[in-house]
Design a protein around this motif. Sequence first.
Motif, PDB file in Angstrom:
ATOM      1  N   HIS A 206       0.828  -1.207   0.000  1.00 27.82           N
ATOM      2  CA  HIS A 206       0.000   0.000   0.000  1.00 27.82           C
ATOM      3  C   HIS A 206       0.866   1.263   0.000  1.00 27.82           C
ATOM      4  CE1 HIS A 206       0.767   0.843   4.271  1.00 27.82           C
ATOM      5  NE2 HIS A 206       0.481  -0.422   4.546  1.00 27.82           N
ATOM      6  N   TRP A 207       0.201   2.400  -0.184  1.00 28.73           N
ATOM      7  CA  TRP A 207       0.923   3.656  -0.383  1.00 28.73           C
ATOM      8  C   TRP A 207       1.740   4.077   0.838  1.00 28.73           C
ATOM      9  CZ3 TRP A 207       0.339   8.653   1.786  1.00 28.73           C
ATOM     10  CH2 TRP A 207       1.121   9.631   1.158  1.00 28.73           C
ATOM     11  N   GLN A 210       5.021   2.497   0.432  1.00 27.82           N
ATOM     12  CA  GLN A 210       5.707   3.128  -0.695  1.00 27.82           C
ATOM     13  C   GLN A 210       6.319   4.462  -0.282  1.00 27.82           C
ATOM     14  OE1 GLN A 210       3.175   3.463  -4.194  1.00 27.82           O
ATOM     15  NE2 GLN A 210       2.152   1.551  -3.688  1.00 27.82           N
ATOM     16  N   ASN A 211       5.568   5.247   0.469  1.00 30.05           N
ATOM     17  CA  ASN A 211       6.067   6.556   0.878  1.00 30.05           C
ATOM     18  C   ASN A 211       7.234   6.421   1.855  1.00 30.05           C
ATOM     19  OD1 ASN A 211       5.647   9.502   0.670  1.00 30.05           O
ATOM     20  ND2 ASN A 211       5.243   9.341   2.855  1.00 30.05           N
ATOM     21  N   ASN A 260      -4.231  -4.162  -1.256  1.00 20.37           N
ATOM     22  CA  ASN A 260      -4.536  -3.982  -2.669  1.00 20.37           C
ATOM     23  C   ASN A 260      -4.924  -5.260  -3.401  1.00 20.37           C
ATOM     24  OD1 ASN A 260      -4.134  -1.157  -2.916  1.00 20.37           O
ATOM     25  ND2 ASN A 260      -1.927  -1.458  -2.830  1.00 20.37           N
ATOM     26  N   ARG A 442      -6.930   4.628  -6.343  1.00 14.87           N
ATOM     27  CA  ARG A 442      -5.604   4.995  -5.850  1.00 14.87           C
ATOM     28  C   ARG A 442      -5.277   6.435  -6.204  1.00 14.87           C
ATOM     29  NH1 ARG A 442      -4.167  -0.233  -8.680  1.00 14.87           N
ATOM     30  NH2 ARG A 442      -4.653  -1.823  -7.142  1.00 14.87           N
ATOM     31  N   SER A 443      -4.425   7.047  -5.381  1.00 18.74           N
ATOM     32  CA  SER A 443      -4.021   8.425  -5.633  1.00 18.74           C
ATOM     33  C   SER A 443      -3.040   8.477  -6.797  1.00 18.74           C
ATOM     34  CB  SER A 443      -3.375   9.021  -4.379  1.00 18.74           C
ATOM     35  OG  SER A 443      -2.116   8.415  -4.137  1.00 18.74           O
ATOM     36  N   ASP A 446       0.359   6.918  -6.018  1.00 19.43           N
ATOM     37  CA  ASP A 446       0.422   5.490  -5.692  1.00 19.43           C
ATOM     38  C   ASP A 446       0.993   4.728  -6.885  1.00 19.43           C
ATOM     39  OD1 ASP A 446      -0.023   2.825  -4.957  1.00 19.43           O
ATOM     40  OD2 ASP A 446      -1.849   3.333  -3.860  1.00 19.43           O
ATOM     41  N   LYS A 447       2.080   3.976  -6.660  1.00 18.90           N
ATOM     42  CA  LYS A 447       2.772   3.273  -7.740  1.00 18.90           C
ATOM     43  C   LYS A 447       2.304   1.827  -7.924  1.00 18.90           C
ATOM     44  CE  LYS A 447       6.990   6.015  -7.187  1.00 18.90           C
ATOM     45  NZ  LYS A 447       8.449   5.976  -6.900  1.00 18.90           N
ATOM     46  N   CYS A 448       1.332   1.400  -7.134  1.00 16.39           N
ATOM     47  CA  CYS A 448       0.858   0.023  -7.241  1.00 16.39           C
ATOM     48  C   CYS A 448       0.208  -0.202  -8.610  1.00 16.39           C
ATOM     49  CB  CYS A 448      -0.144  -0.278  -6.129  1.00 16.39           C
ATOM     50  SG  CYS A 448      -0.831  -1.946  -6.209  1.00 16.39           S
TER      51      CYS A 448
END
Length: 485
Positions: A206-207, A210-211, A260, A442-443, A446-448
Motif C-alpha cells: 500500500h501507499w 511506498q512513501n 490492494n 488509488r491516488s 500510488d505506484k501500485c
Amino acid sequence: MDTMFSAFETMVKSVSDWVTLAFDRPSARAIVFGVPIKGHLLVEGLLFVVILFLLSQKSYKPPKRPLTKKEVDELCDEWVPEPLIPSITEEMKYEPPVLESAAGPHTVINGKDVVNFTSADYLGLLGHDKLQDSCTKALEKYGVGSCGPRGFYGTIDVHLDCEARIAKFLGTTDSILYSYGLSTMFSTIPAFCKKGDVVVVDEGVHWGIQNGLHLSRSTIIYFKHNDMESLQSILENVTHANKRTKKLRRYIVVEAVYQNSGQIAPLDEIVRLREKYRFRVILDESNSIGVLGSSGRGLTEHCKVPIENVDIVTAAMGHALATEGGFCTGSARVIDHQRLSSSGYVFSASLPPYLASAAITAIDVLEGNPNLITKLKENIATLRKGLLDVQGLEIVSDPESPIVFLTLKKSTGSIKGDLQVLQDIGDYLLKEHSIFVATSKRSTVDKCKLPAGIRLYVSAAHTKTDLEKACESFKKATAVVLADQ
C-alpha cells in the motif's frame, strides 16, 4: 604578364616539391592495419596549430545593454507561471458518500440505513460498550490530547501501559506507539533503511509503505506480487551480482494481508529465504492483527513462525482494534532506536490518551472473546461462497482474508476504464440495494500496478442476512451494469 605567370608556376612547383618531400620522409610515414599512411606528422601539426588558434580566441558575448521598461513589461506580460497543482480531472471531482452515523456494520448515508462493507472493523468493536467506557474514563482523567511529542512531556502513563500490553499480547520484548496509523510505516522504514541500503519489496504494498521507502532513499527493488520464485530470484541476484552487497544492510518488506489484493503473504517461505540470503524482514500486520491465527496474533501465529524470526513488525490500530494510531514491536534494540530516530515518534504529538486506553481494552476484549475470530471466519466463508458465481467478477483474495477482493473477469484494457465500471457497480449497489462498497481507487502518487477491484471488508458484526443481501445485490447489479460491456 608572362613573367608573373612563370614566377607563380615556379612557386607552386616548389611548394608541391616540398610537400611531396615531406610526405615521402620516413619519419612522416605510418602503417595502420597494414595500410601505409604518409604525412601524418604534418596533418597532426596542422591540427595542433588550429586547436591553439581556436583556444586563443575569445568566446562571443553579446554586448550588455539594460532592458528598457517597455521590454521588461512585455516579458512580464508573456510570462506564465507553472501551476501549483496539476489540472483537476473529472475523476478528481468525485465526492464519496458522507456517513451520518458511526462506521459500523450498518451506517446512515443520505438519511438511509445501508449495510457497510467499507469499514475495516473486523471484530465489530466499533462502539463496543467496554471501549466506550474506557474512553470516557480516560477523557475524564487525561483530557483529549497530549499537546506534546513523547520526548517533550507528551508521554503519559497510559502510553507506557499500552506499549507493554501490545508487547505482552504479541510475545515481544517491547513496543512503541505512533499517533497515526499510516505514519507508522512513514517513520519506521526511514528509521532503519538509509541511502545505499537495498530493500526488496512486494509490488502490491500500500501507499504508506511506498512513501516510507521513498523517504528512506534506499535502493528499491520490487518483486512480483506474492510470488516467492520472483522474490528468490531477486535475492539471488542481489546477493551474488555485487561484491559490496554483503557489506550493505538488506531488507524484505511485505504486508501480512495485502490491502490492494486481499492476498496473504507466505511468511514461512519468506523467513526461509531471509535466513538463506541474510536479509532482515519488515512486516506490516495492519490487516492481520485480531484476524489471523487462532487467537488473533496475526500472520506469525497463522503461519506458525516465531515472532522473533521477524525483525520488525508494524500495524495500524484503526482496523480490528477499532481505535487509532499504530505501533511497532520487536526487540528492545529495535524499539529504542526508534525513540531517538523515528520522525513520527520524535516530532509528532503523542497518541491521545483515550485512544491508547481503548487499544488496551480492545486487546482485553479480543483475548476474552475468541469467538469473535470464529464468527469473522464464518462470515468470510459465507460471503465468499455467495459471490463465487457473480457475473463478470472474480474473487482474487485469499480464502482466509478479511478483505474480499473482486476484480473484473474481462478488463476494459486500462485501470481507469476498469475503475469506472467497478464504480458504476458500487453506485448501483448503494442507490438501488443500500449496499455500501468501495473500489480500490488509488491516488496519483500510488505506484501500485495491481488490477483495480472492489474491496469488501468483512466484520464479525455482520449478520447472515447482511451477507446474503450483499450477495444477491451483487448478482443483480452486475447483471445490469455489465450488460452493456
